[in-house]
Enzyme design. Structure first.
Site, PDB file in Angstrom:
ATOM      1  N   GLY A   1       0.696  -1.176   0.027  1.00  0.00           N
ATOM      2  CA  GLY A   1       0.012  -0.126  -0.222  1.00  0.00           C
ATOM      3  C   GLY A   1       0.950   1.327   0.218  1.00  0.00           C
ATOM      4  O   GLY A   1       2.107   1.160  -0.336  1.00  0.00           O
TER       5      GLY A   1
ATOM      6  N   LYS B   1     -11.984  -5.337 -27.793  1.00  0.00           N
ATOM      7  CA  LYS B   1     -12.072  -6.509 -26.944  1.00  0.00           C
ATOM      8  C   LYS B   1     -13.203  -7.532 -27.496  1.00  0.00           C
ATOM      9  O   LYS B   1     -12.955  -8.790 -27.104  1.00  0.00           O
ATOM     10  CB  LYS B   1     -12.840  -5.784 -25.548  1.00  0.00           C
ATOM     11  CG  LYS B   1     -11.883  -5.027 -24.702  1.00  0.00           C
ATOM     12  CD  LYS B   1     -10.800  -5.773 -24.054  1.00  0.00           C
ATOM     13  CE  LYS B   1      -9.558  -5.906 -24.620  1.00  0.00           C
ATOM     14  NZ  LYS B   1      -8.888  -4.927 -25.044  1.00  0.00           N
TER      15      LYS B   1
END
Length: 603
Positions: free
Chosen positions: A100, A483
């Site tokens: 993080g 896609k």
């Protein structure tokens, strides 16, 4: 992004830590390390590059008998991928690993420097271990010190900490980054970023919630939230490693669509502060000497580049043109040292893009790479790099890589506009507010996904698809068509909506499917007219818009967004899910479409 493992027990710590990290390799990393606390002493190993490098370092290390161990794979955010910056980080008597971003690390570091603390790395993580040790010295209690440390940290984190002061304990904390703990039938305690490393070892696990923290001491686990003790909600662990890596999704592509919200948050972490875009990677660039931008890319990255060209000219007020790398290489282009040359690649190994980059460098142009893989060929060649932080993308058809590329380029357009003093302060604030909202936009609505799954059965035949849009939604239309064709093997084209009447509308009939991207915030009335023209020719219309459209055969309602890029990213989600569901109904292997490779390293 990154990976964490931890262990308390009597078995060989080295084996679990290394094997566990191997199960997390798919998340992406550039360095790795482990630390084992046994008989009051901590031994640590770190290495850059592949886990095999770390594995080689620990091959003669043994750690049987009771002890605790932690392991980490790092993807560089603060500081380059070096051994010094690899985790675990240490103080005088403690070691820490962390996934993080600690947003207030600079403030904490400044205070610790005043206390005479010496830092060995460039990371944000190291401040946490030094802060913990300072609190131990002041409070005389490791548990209270850890609680105080976690309360001081702002941002996203999954943390494991071990200390000689409590040699049988692992301290842990979780906020906005995944972390789970497990128990075996033999009383061992495990920690991990995901299920996969624990399968076959832990029988049940607790999926920690945000703001929870605590400590595991042998078999005794204390879990807290805001100083209040929490119940441990153990759940049975699944038994299939591949399913664990997929987190229960049918395909990696589906998982990667769903995790876009998280990875875009990773892309933004540490890069926006106090209404400013912070790109430390570009601290050496002199934008006063740059009067234009040229972007070169292939495939999905090319569509991200086209999207960026609208943002650079609209926000940065700088000329921007985009080239397909395979064409650029052979057109004898005119290259100007006052033009910033940007290349975009998910893998960093795309052959055509790499060769275009080499041409630009040879001509004396300043070069910048937007890439997902650190230490790749393109990253090593470019003058500077901004990493997209998407993590490993296993689905061949790119989803989260595209999303993070567009977000990174949006950040860059604001950074350039600020550097060149061409961006109004209020517009900058508005754009940053919109940017910070995108992770929420990218959370998939299950009901909407189910609607797309149901309507997909109407789109399995016909003679083709037109995806149409205007402005920045034109490159999104190109990407939506790509896609679909990649994984369904159906013919699809992306087209500027205003160009349909200049030829392609001749194809319109009931067997031509039009996917219309109709944002409310950008040229809605113009798009409406274009779609009506197709409807008048009996084209089957699937409209994606926040505004109902009477002529639509199918309609996917999006949320009302105040910024067009909120609409952009929600419509991106819809087109990805549509391609996915059509392809699944056709019985295709969505993750491994025929004839395609993830990293195109040939011409």
């Amino acid at each position: 992004m990154c990976g964490i493992v931890g262990y308390i027990g009597k078995k060989e710590k080295r084996d679990f830590l290394i094997d566990g990290l191997k199960e997390l390799e798919y998340r992406g990393y550039d360095s790795a390390g482990i630390a084992v606390l046994k008989d009051g002493e901590i031994t640590s190993f770190k290495a850059t590059g592949k886990l095999s490098n770390l594995d080689h370092k620990v091959e003669n290390f043994s750690s049987t008998g009771f002890g605790v161990g932690i392991g980490h794979t790092r993807w560089a955010t603060h500081g380059k991928p070096t051994e010094a910056n690899a985790h675990p980080h240490w103080g005088q008597f403690s070691y820490i690993i962390h996934n993080g971003i600690i947003e207030n690390y600079k403030e904490i570091k400044d205070e610790l420097l005043k206390d005479g603390i010496t830092f060995l790395s460039q990371t944000d993580t190291e401040v946490a271990v030094h802060l913990f040790e300072k609190n131990v010295r002041e409070l005389g209690d490791c548990f209270k010190a850890f609680e105080k440390t976690i309360a001081s940290l702002h941002g996203a984190y999954a943390i494991l900490l071990i200390t000689k002061k409590e040699p049988d304990v692992i301290f842990f904390a979780k906020n906005a980054v995944p972390l789970l703990l497990g128990k075996s039938s033999e009383g061992e305690v495990y920690f991990s970023s995901s299920d996969a490393p624990l399968i076959g070892l832990a029988k049940e696990v607790v999926y920690l919630e945000d703001a929870q923290y605590g400590w595991a001491k042998n078999q005794d686990i204390t879990l807290l939230k805001e100083h209040v003790q929490q119940q441990l909600d153990f759940k049975p662990l699944i038994h299939d490693k591949l399913s664990a890596q997929k987190d229960g999704y049918r395909y990696f592509m589906e998982k990667e669509i769903y995790e876009q919200s998280v990875v875009v948050g990773e892309t933004l972490m540490g890069r926006i502060k106090e209404n400013r875009v912070i790109l430390d990677e570009l601290c050496g660039f002199d934008f006063s000497r740059i009067d234009a931008i040229k972007i070169c890319a292939c495939g999905t990255s090319y569509h991200a580049a086209l999207s960026a060209s609208y943002m650079f000219e609209r926000l940065s007020k700088i000329r921007c043109n985009v080239e397909i790398a395979s064409e650029f290489r052979y057109k004898e282009p005119l290259l100007d040292p006052k033009t910033l040359f940007i290349v975009i690649s998910q893998s960093g190994e795309t052959a055509d893009t790499l060769e275009a980059l080499k041409m630009a460098k040879k001509s004396g142009m300043p070069t910048l790479a937007i890439c997902n893989v650190d230490n790749s060929s393109i990253v090593r060649t470019a003058d500077a790099t901004i990493l997209t932080r998407a993590g490993i993308e296993k689905g061949v058809a790119s989803t989260k890589a595209f999303a993070t590329q567009v977000v990174t380029l949006w950040l860059l357009s604001l950074f350039v506009g600020t550097a060149k003093n061409t961006l109004d302060e209020e517009i900058l604030k508005s754009e940053i507010r919109a940017l910070l909202h995108i992770p929420l936009v990218l959370k998939v609505n299950e009901a909407k996904h189910e609607k797309i799954r149901r309507l997909s059965k109407r789109y399995l035949h016909g003679h083709g698809f037109f995806f149409i849009g205007r402005d920045v939604f034109y490159p999104l239309a190109l990407e939506g068509a790509l896609k679909l064709k990649e994984i369904s093997y159906l013919h699809a084209e992306g087209y500027p909506a205003g160009e349909m009447k200049h030829g392609p509308i001749a194809l319109a009939d009931s067997e031509l499917f039009t996917i219309a991207l109709m944002p409310k915030n950008l040229l809605y009335d113009k798009m409406k007219s274009n779609v009506e023209e197709l409807g008048a020719r009996d084209s089957t219309l699937l409209v994606i818009s926040p505004e109902p459209f009477e002529l639509a055969d199918d309609f996917i309602k999006t949320q009302a967004h105040s910024h067009m890029m909120g609409e952009f990213f929600e419509m991106m989600l819809m087109t990805q899910l549509l391609a996915l569901e059509i392809s699944i109904r056709l019985g295709n292997d969505v993750d491994m479409p025929r004839n395609l490779a993830k990293s195109v390293t040939v011409e």
